[in-house]
Design an enzyme around this catalytic site. Structure first.
Site, PDB file in Angstrom:
ATOM      1  N   ARG A 157       0.776  -1.090   0.005  1.00  0.00           N
ATOM      2  CA  ARG A 157      -0.015  -0.072   0.049  1.00  0.00           C
ATOM      3  C   ARG A 157       0.790   1.361  -0.021  1.00  0.00           C
ATOM      4  NH1 ARG A 157      -1.114   2.227   5.149  1.00  0.00           N
ATOM      5  NH2 ARG A 157      -3.164   2.769   4.919  1.00  0.00           N
TER       6      ARG A 157
ATOM      7  N   ARG B 291      -6.689  12.009   9.700  1.00  0.00           N
ATOM      8  CA  ARG B 291      -6.137  11.781   8.622  1.00  0.00           C
ATOM      9  C   ARG B 291      -6.599  11.491   7.289  1.00  0.00           C
ATOM     10  NH1 ARG B 291      -2.830   6.827  10.729  1.00  0.00           N
ATOM     11  NH2 ARG B 291      -4.847   6.691  11.869  1.00  0.00           N
TER      12      ARG B 291
ATOM     13  N   GLU C  50      -5.790   9.569   4.752  1.00  0.00           N
ATOM     14  CA  GLU C  50      -5.566   8.269   4.229  1.00  0.00           C
ATOM     15  C   GLU C  50      -6.166   7.218   5.472  1.00  0.00           C
ATOM     16  OE1 GLU C  50      -2.186   9.004   7.108  1.00  0.00           O
ATOM     17  OE2 GLU C  50      -3.289  10.164   5.926  1.00  0.00           O
TER      18      GLU C  50
ATOM     19  N   ASP D 159       3.189   4.113  14.294  1.00  0.00           N
ATOM     20  CA  ASP D 159       1.519   4.452  14.346  1.00  0.00           C
ATOM     21  C   ASP D 159       1.051   3.010  14.135  1.00  0.00           C
ATOM     22  OD1 ASP D 159       3.000   4.417  11.725  1.00  0.00           O
ATOM     23  OD2 ASP D 159       1.578   5.359  10.758  1.00  0.00           O
TER      24      ASP D 159
ATOM     25  N   GLU E 232       6.810  -6.527   5.756  1.00  0.00           N
ATOM     26  CA  GLU E 232       7.114  -5.124   6.439  1.00  0.00           C
ATOM     27  C   GLU E 232       7.671  -5.335   7.785  1.00  0.00           C
ATOM     28  OE1 GLU E 232       4.481  -1.295   7.419  1.00  0.00           O
ATOM     29  OE2 GLU E 232       3.469  -3.295   7.375  1.00  0.00           O
TER      30      GLU E 232
END
Length: 593
Positions: free
Chosen positions: A166, A284, A286, A319, A513
């Site tokens: 993403r 936010r 997004e 986050d 990730e």
């Protein structure tokens, strides 16, 4: 010529929207990509599982035309989900339309470092990882340059390497480890182009935004531009280039010094340190749907503060995590207790300490002794502040709570960043205290890496996740230390991290990730979005370790240990969340999903 004109148009558009970074007027003003009725209506219709999808889509016509088409639908409260889907399909291109895959021109099939790797399996592993740079390379399309206002993408002059999944545009702190890996592969031109892009962003905005979208211009990320330039200088010796961009590097540092500095008063004196503090008090874009729902948990008059603290946590790169939560709210594990701006972070101040040392070095190269001495005084003052405010008698650096006026007592992997930054370099006794503390806490014992925290909240920057940048900073910090056994500990941990990544790659053909510390080779989970693969910083860390230890690392399971008695869990330790992570991770590994 048309491409250059489109680029100039977008710079003008962004410059107008960015006048006065600290002014009350938000930096991101688009009525589609940043705020407004259209954004709210589409995001709250939840037509995509990931809120980021919508704000990454490209308009099929000018913004005014799209807004007019939306207005024609009537009052937003009466617009159905089916109407939203039809509207988006008719007015937006698919996600990623403004970028195309790009093979870096300096990519080579067999970088020199691979020949030095002793283990045959790891040699193959390195070669396959080098190939992934071609999959992660991106170039901005001609259409995007011709009509820059039709997309949330911030145009930059050169192609770049993205994290993956993403994260389809360039990101700030990810790029430090991406650049490290690119340099290991000899791709100096690609790195220089990426640095030039960041310099362009600094000259446009006064700082480097979180990532390459206009909805990120209200916040930054951990300030790694100066260390990135340090990596480039070490590999190339290109002093003239560093001199040519030094003013922009100083501007980036000054942004943090002027806009993210607070004062702490102790009995021993007053100290200035830095915090994360985004310049926004709205959801936010997004993660719009997610933020709106989080805010339902607090009174309406507290929501703007919560939105700012959530965005500030995003600026930290962490986050999200219990690290930013109100201590009394660990049991809930809810984002609604986030209070990032009240916390002075160990990692941010350590990174800025490293920046100050590098700027001193850079200015001495130019012969500007006065400037070099100024940055030396900055680093010395910050080191003293880190010692007074963040060093704890428990034997680690801990975040400081500005409201409670005391250090927060829990372990987070950020506690190893001062070691990476060299805050105590040369102080062997202090280095040994840190290592003994990490061993006492048993955070080095997990089979899958260093845990981000010891709290399983369901947030991705908590247990049981292990993140590549934190592993790398631990290993590099230990490797640069001179305390007894620390270099060997670095090698041992590098072996553990290589094994974790190699097992995952062999089972799935993916680089993840993040990983699960409790199951070696299992990907991590939790947070706002699904497991992401690619993955830029994961590749960069592994390539750096393979270059650092070409003779010692092996593809087997040597030097890994199973935690039979994990560290005690603090109150609010959610075992169910951990079990969910483990089950999902094992399924992924076994079935090769």
């Amino acid at each position: 010529m048309m491409e250059a004109w489109g680029f100039i148009l977008q710079l003008s558009f962004l410059a107008l929207s960015m006048k006065g970074i600290n002014a009350e007027k938000p930096a991101c003003n688009s009525e589609i990509f940043c705020r407004g009725d259209l954004l709210h209506t589409v995001q709250m219709a939840r037509i995509f599982n990931d809120s980021k999808t919508f704000v990454d889509m490209r308009l099929q016509s000018d913004e005014a035309d799209v807004l007019q088409a939306f207005k024609a639908l009537g009052p937003s409260a009466n617009i159905s989900k089916e109407q939203v889907i039809k509207f988006v399909n008719e007015n937006f291109h698919h996600v990623g339309h403004d970028l195309q895959q790009w093979t870096p021109l300096d990519w080579r099939e067999n970088p020199a470092f691979i020949d030095h790797i002793k283990d045959k399996n790891l040699k193959t592993f390195a070669s396959k990882l080098n190939e992934l740079w071609k999959k992660l390379g991106r170039k901005i399309t001609d259409e995007a340059r011709m009509y820059p206002a039709r997309s949330s993408l911030i145009l930059v002059a050169n192609p770049f390497v993205v994290p993956g999944g993403r994260f389809r545009e360039y990101y700030y702190w990810d790029s430090y480890w991406v650049v490290n890996g690119l340099l290991v592969c000899g791709m100096k031109d690609t790195v220089k182009g990426m640095i030039d892009n960041f310099i362009q962003l600094v000259n446009t905005f006064g700082f480097v935004p979180n990532g390459g979208r206009i909805y990120y211009t209200n916040r930054s990320q951990p300030p790694f531009l100066i260390p990135i330039v340090g990596l480039y200088l070490n590999k190339t010796g290109d002093v003239d280039y560093v001199k040519s961009i030094l003013n922009a590097l100083e501007k980036e540092y000054t942004f943090w010094r002027k806009n993210r500095t607070v004062e702490v008063e102790l009995s021993s004196g007053k100290y200035k340190l830095s915090i994360y503090a985004a310049n926004m008090n709205t959801p936010r874009p997004e993660s719009y749907y997610e933020d709106i729902h989080t805010a339902q948990e607090v009174p309406e008059d507290a929501r703007s503060t919560l939105f700012q603290d959530i965005a500030s946590a995003a600026e930290s790169g962490w986050d999200f995590s219990t690290r930013w939560f109100n201590h009394t709210d660990y049991k809930r594990g809810s984002l609604s207790s986030t209070r990032t701006r009240q916390i002075i972070p160990t990692d941010l101040n350590s990174i800025l300490y490293a920046c100050e040392n590098l700027l001193e070095k850079f200015f001495r190269m130019t012969g500007n002794t006065a400037k070099a001495d100024e940055y030396k005084s900055f680093s010395e003052a910050r080191a003293a502040a880190i010692e007074a405010v963040l060093w704890d008698e428990k034997g680690l650096w801990l975040d400081y709570d500005r409201q409670l006026k005391k250090r927060r007592g829990d372990f987070y992997a950020s506690s190893v960043v001062p070691l990476w930054a060299g805050v105590i370099r040369g102080n062997i006794s202090r280095e040994m205290i840190v290592l003994r503390t990490l061993k006492r806490l048993r955070v080095l014992d997990y089979p899958g890496g260093l845990p981000t925290s010891l709290f399983s909240s369901g947030q991705q920057w908590d247990f049981p996740n292990a993140w590549p940048p934190l592993q790398h900073m631990l290993i590099a910090g230990l490797a640069e230390s001179n305390g007894e056994g620390m270099k060997q500990e670095a090698l041992n941990f590098a072996q553990k991290w290589i094994t974790t990544n190699y097992k995952a790659w062999r089972a799935t053909s993916h680089m993840f990730e993040k990983f699960n510390v409790s199951v070696q080779g299992a990907p991590g989970g939790g947070g706002e979005y699904d497991i992401q693969v690619g993955f830029g910083w994961t590749i960069g860390v592994i390539l750096d370790l393979l270059q650092r230890y070409p003779d010692e690392l092996v593809s087997g399971q040597a030097h890994t240990t199973l935690v039979r008695n994990p560290p005690p869990k603090a109150s609010g330790y959610l075992v169910a969340a951990t079990n969910t992570f483990l089950i999902c991770s094992i399924v992924l590994i076994v079935f090769g999903i």
